[in-house]
Design a protein around this motif. Structure first.
Motif, PDB file in Angstrom:
ATOM      1  N   TYR A 178       0.890  -1.066  -0.063  1.00 50.43           N
ATOM      2  CA  TYR A 178      -0.033  -0.034   0.032  1.00 50.43           C
ATOM      3  C   TYR A 178       0.843   1.284  -0.177  1.00 50.43           C
ATOM      4  CZ  TYR A 178      -3.052  -3.535   1.938  1.00 50.43           C
ATOM      5  OH  TYR A 178      -3.671  -4.689   2.047  1.00 50.43           O
ATOM      6  N   GLY A 179       0.753   2.043  -1.068  1.00 49.78           N
ATOM      7  CA  GLY A 179       1.546   3.336  -0.981  1.00 49.78           C
ATOM      8  C   GLY A 179       2.740   2.995  -1.679  1.00 49.78           C
ATOM      9  N   PRO A 180       3.750   4.188  -1.504  1.00 48.17           N
ATOM     10  CA  PRO A 180       3.739   5.405  -0.772  1.00 48.17           C
ATOM     11  C   PRO A 180       2.414   6.133  -1.600  1.00 48.17           C
ATOM     12  CG  PRO A 180       5.904   5.289  -2.092  1.00 48.17           C
ATOM     13  CD  PRO A 180       5.089   3.830  -2.324  1.00 48.17           C
ATOM     14  N   TRP A 181       1.849   7.004  -0.611  1.00 53.32           N
ATOM     15  CA  TRP A 181       0.525   7.374  -0.895  1.00 53.32           C
ATOM     16  C   TRP A 181       0.788   8.837  -2.139  1.00 53.32           C
ATOM     17  CZ3 TRP A 181      -2.328   3.720   0.088  1.00 53.32           C
ATOM     18  CH2 TRP A 181      -2.634   3.219   1.140  1.00 53.32           C
ATOM     19  N   HIS A 182       1.984   9.108  -2.138  1.00 55.84           N
ATOM     20  CA  HIS A 182       1.988  10.536  -2.909  1.00 55.84           C
ATOM     21  C   HIS A 182       2.327   9.780  -4.266  1.00 55.84           C
ATOM     22  CE1 HIS A 182       6.525   9.508  -2.691  1.00 55.84           C
ATOM     23  NE2 HIS A 182       6.487   9.420  -1.204  1.00 55.84           N
ATOM     24  N   ASP A 183       2.948   8.602  -4.512  1.00 53.54           N
ATOM     25  CA  ASP A 183       2.913   8.078  -5.846  1.00 53.54           C
ATOM     26  C   ASP A 183       1.828   7.143  -6.279  1.00 53.54           C
ATOM     27  OD1 ASP A 183       5.701   8.959  -6.241  1.00 53.54           O
ATOM     28  OD2 ASP A 183       6.383   7.557  -4.877  1.00 53.54           O
ATOM     29  N   PHE A 184       1.325   6.268  -5.070  1.00 55.15           N
ATOM     30  CA  PHE A 184       0.245   5.353  -5.452  1.00 55.15           C
ATOM     31  C   PHE A 184      -1.129   5.680  -4.477  1.00 55.15           C
ATOM     32  CE2 PHE A 184       4.161   3.565  -6.294  1.00 55.15           C
ATOM     33  CZ  PHE A 184       3.904   3.406  -7.886  1.00 55.15           C
ATOM     34  N   PRO A 185      -1.779   6.730  -4.690  1.00 56.45           N
ATOM     35  CA  PRO A 185      -2.932   7.005  -3.665  1.00 56.45           C
ATOM     36  C   PRO A 185      -4.067   6.052  -3.858  1.00 56.45           C
ATOM     37  CG  PRO A 185      -2.797   8.865  -5.661  1.00 56.45           C
ATOM     38  CD  PRO A 185      -1.686   7.738  -5.745  1.00 56.45           C
ATOM     39  N   LEU A 186      -4.794   5.982  -2.941  1.00 56.91           N
ATOM     40  CA  LEU A 186      -6.069   4.899  -2.931  1.00 56.91           C
ATOM     41  C   LEU A 186      -6.862   6.079  -3.682  1.00 56.91           C
ATOM     42  CD1 LEU A 186      -6.291   3.500   0.628  1.00 56.91           C
ATOM     43  CD2 LEU A 186      -5.586   2.332  -1.680  1.00 56.91           C
ATOM     44  N   PRO A 187      -7.928   5.229  -4.341  1.00 55.37           N
ATOM     45  CA  PRO A 187      -9.096   5.800  -5.025  1.00 55.37           C
ATOM     46  C   PRO A 187     -10.094   6.098  -3.963  1.00 55.37           C
ATOM     47  CG  PRO A 187      -9.354   3.184  -5.334  1.00 55.37           C
ATOM     48  CD  PRO A 187      -7.878   3.808  -4.774  1.00 55.37           C
TER      49      PRO A 187
ATOM     50  N   PRO B 151      -6.196   1.067   4.501  1.00 51.21           N
ATOM     51  CA  PRO B 151      -5.120   0.430   5.367  1.00 51.21           C
ATOM     52  C   PRO B 151      -4.055   1.342   5.536  1.00 51.21           C
ATOM     53  CG  PRO B 151      -4.612  -0.320   2.883  1.00 51.21           C
ATOM     54  CD  PRO B 151      -5.918   0.896   2.876  1.00 51.21           C
ATOM     55  N   ALA B 152      -2.959   1.298   6.413  1.00 49.52           N
ATOM     56  CA  ALA B 152      -1.847   1.962   6.667  1.00 49.52           C
ATOM     57  C   ALA B 152      -1.001   1.814   5.430  1.00 49.52           C
ATOM     58  CB  ALA B 152      -1.302   1.682   8.116  1.00 49.52           C
ATOM     59  N   ALA B 153      -0.248   2.850   5.263  1.00 51.69           N
ATOM     60  CA  ALA B 153       0.929   2.449   4.461  1.00 51.69           C
ATOM     61  C   ALA B 153       1.693   1.525   4.546  1.00 51.69           C
ATOM     62  CB  ALA B 153       1.427   4.063   4.152  1.00 51.69           C
ATOM     63  N   ALA B 154       1.934   0.711   3.507  1.00 47.77           N
ATOM     64  CA  ALA B 154       2.934  -0.555   3.605  1.00 47.77           C
ATOM     65  C   ALA B 154       3.679  -0.808   2.352  1.00 47.77           C
ATOM     66  CB  ALA B 154       2.274  -1.802   4.138  1.00 47.77           C
ATOM     67  N   PRO B 155       4.398  -0.026   1.902  1.00 49.77           N
ATOM     68  CA  PRO B 155       5.135   0.183   0.721  1.00 49.77           C
ATOM     69  C   PRO B 155       6.115  -1.140   0.438  1.00 49.77           C
ATOM     70  CG  PRO B 155       6.309   1.886   2.202  1.00 49.77           C
ATOM     71  CD  PRO B 155       5.226   1.350   2.814  1.00 49.77           C
ATOM     72  N   MET B 156       6.549  -1.049  -0.728  1.00 51.07           N
ATOM     73  CA  MET B 156       7.382  -2.377  -1.268  1.00 51.07           C
ATOM     74  C   MET B 156       8.804  -2.074  -0.315  1.00 51.07           C
ATOM     75  SD  MET B 156       7.615  -4.919  -3.041  1.00 51.07           S
ATOM     76  CE  MET B 156       8.749  -6.187  -3.839  1.00 51.07           C
ATOM     77  N   SER B 157       9.283  -0.976  -0.045  1.00 48.38           N
ATOM     78  CA  SER B 157      10.505  -0.850   0.606  1.00 48.38           C
ATOM     79  C   SER B 157      10.351  -1.568   1.919  1.00 48.38           C
ATOM     80  CB  SER B 157      11.025   0.678   0.995  1.00 48.38           C
ATOM     81  OG  SER B 157       9.925   1.528   1.453  1.00 48.38           O
ATOM     82  N   SER B 158       9.204  -1.352   2.798  1.00 55.48           N
ATOM     83  CA  SER B 158       8.873  -2.095   3.941  1.00 55.48           C
ATOM     84  C   SER B 158       8.977  -3.552   3.895  1.00 55.48           C
ATOM     85  CB  SER B 158       7.985  -1.520   4.868  1.00 55.48           C
ATOM     86  OG  SER B 158       7.838  -0.166   4.883  1.00 55.48           O
TER      87      SER B 158
ATOM     88  N   ASP C  53       5.002  -1.509 -10.448  1.00 53.34           N
ATOM     89  CA  ASP C  53       6.232  -0.598 -10.155  1.00 53.34           C
ATOM     90  C   ASP C  53       6.886  -1.364  -9.133  1.00 53.34           C
ATOM     91  OD1 ASP C  53       7.673   2.356  -9.888  1.00 53.34           O
ATOM     92  OD2 ASP C  53       7.293   1.674  -7.925  1.00 53.34           O
ATOM     93  N   ALA C  54       6.350  -1.861  -8.238  1.00 51.48           N
ATOM     94  CA  ALA C  54       7.241  -2.850  -7.198  1.00 51.48           C
ATOM     95  C   ALA C  54       7.916  -3.823  -8.011  1.00 51.48           C
ATOM     96  CB  ALA C  54       6.347  -3.263  -6.196  1.00 51.48           C
ATOM     97  N   ILE C  55       7.344  -4.625  -8.692  1.00 48.64           N
ATOM     98  CA  ILE C  55       7.860  -5.898  -9.228  1.00 48.64           C
ATOM     99  C   ILE C  55       9.102  -5.351 -10.448  1.00 48.64           C
ATOM    100  CG2 ILE C  55       7.427  -7.405 -11.218  1.00 48.64           C
ATOM    101  CD1 ILE C  55       4.583  -7.791 -10.345  1.00 48.64           C
ATOM    102  N   ALA C  56       9.006  -4.339 -11.060  1.00 47.49           N
ATOM    103  CA  ALA C  56       9.841  -3.844 -11.777  1.00 47.49           C
ATOM    104  C   ALA C  56      11.205  -3.257 -11.167  1.00 47.49           C
ATOM    105  CB  ALA C  56       9.546  -2.716 -12.713  1.00 47.49           C
ATOM    106  N   ARG C  57      10.906  -2.913  -9.682  1.00 48.53           N
ATOM    107  CA  ARG C  57      11.925  -2.307  -8.943  1.00 48.53           C
ATOM    108  C   ARG C  57      12.735  -3.653  -8.574  1.00 48.53           C
ATOM    109  NH1 ARG C  57      11.710   2.850  -6.836  1.00 48.53           N
ATOM    110  NH2 ARG C  57      10.355   4.109  -7.883  1.00 48.53           N
TER     111      ARG C  57
END
Length: 278
Positions: A18-27, A34-41, A71-75
């Motif tokens: 989930y997120g980061p929200w500035h890049d991938f906001p929810l509709p 949910p709380a933010a849980a980005p790929m980096s975490s 985006d996460a898979i590509a990274r």
């Protein structure tokens, strides 16, 4: 990673981001927030667990917008794969783009808070279509919801994976009605096109305070039904869970205990997911 390292890497076959929200906001109409849980975490968690490959299951709150997932898979350079949520309107070009982005499956939700009106004919058409791409279908629901689908789709060639073990009730695992459902599931798992995901023990035992170890016999029995077609996932970051968020290291320890030895653990955590996801 070298090819040898990739072929011997451990997998977590069920995660969400989930997120980061500035890049991938929810509709605006997200079904949950949910709380933010980005790929980096997630990558930090996996490094600590010794896991270097994984599967991102599209979060229902993002609907059919797969931007964050792709985006996460590509990274990761392809070390991670994806499972999509589709509405059936996707063009062939859109499906090919998802495939090229690392998607290898779709998920059908039959749980009450996620399921739309169920049209098995429409879902079967989707399953047949993605099966031609070599994808599989995750069936997410309780045993009583999933088994009728398996019955109706006995002739379906597309690989079907029973998500979270069919969400059995770990507290009432001895009840005769549930035993009958589990026997039916065993029968379906004799089919080489049917897989089982040994995940969600924390949800199975919730909201009771009984230890996960009490569920080991049930989970070990499901593993024995399809040892070469069983995979595992943590369900990080554990969305919409009741009670305390589980310790992912403890979840990994649980499945290793269920496997009972390094060879079976290697099958569940390495060989089987490699065959399914590549």
């Amino acid at each position: 990673m070298s090819n040898v390292e990739l072929e011997n890497a451990r997998w977590d076959c069920h995660t969400h981001i989930y997120g980061p929200w500035h890049d991938f906001p929810l509709p605006a109409d997200a079904v949950y927030r949910p709380a933010a849980a980005p790929m980096s975490s997630l990558l930090d968690v996996h490094r600590k667990l010794g896991i270097s490959r994984g599967v991102l299951v599209q979060a229902a709150c993002y609907g059919s917008d797969h931007s964050a997932l792709l985006d996460a898979i590509a990274r990761t350079g392809g070390r991670y794969r994806g499972v999509a949520l589709l509405d059936g309107s996707e063009s062939d070009d859109q499906l090919r783009a998802l495939h090229e982005g690392g998607v290898r499956g779709i998920r059908f939700n039959f749980m009450g808070h996620l399921a739309a009106e169920v049209d098995l004919d429409r879902l079967r058409t989707q399953a047949e279509r993605v099966g031609k791409l070599g994808w599989h279908v995750l069936l997410h629901g309780r045993l009583a919801q999933v088994l009728p689908v398996l019955d109706a789709w006995r002739a379906l060639e597309t690989l079907l994976v029973v998500d979270h073990m069919g969400r059995p009730d770990g507290v009432d695992s001895s009840e005769s009605a549930q035993r009958e459902l589990l026997w039916d599931l065993h029968a379906h798992l004799q089919d080489q096109r049917r897989w089982i995901k040994l995940s969600g023990v924390d949800r199975m035992m919730s909201p009771s305070a009984r230890p996960w170890q009490e569920a080991e016999p049930l989970v070990r029995d499901l593993l024995a039904a399809a040892p070469e077609r069983a995979i595992w996932g943590s369900d990080w970051p554990h969305p919409n869970i009741q009670g305390d968020v589980p310790d992912d290291a403890k979840l990994l320890e649980f499945i290793e205990s269920v496997c009972g030895g390094p060879e079976a653990a290697h099958d569940v955590l390495v060989r089987n997911p490699l065959r399914l996801y590549g």
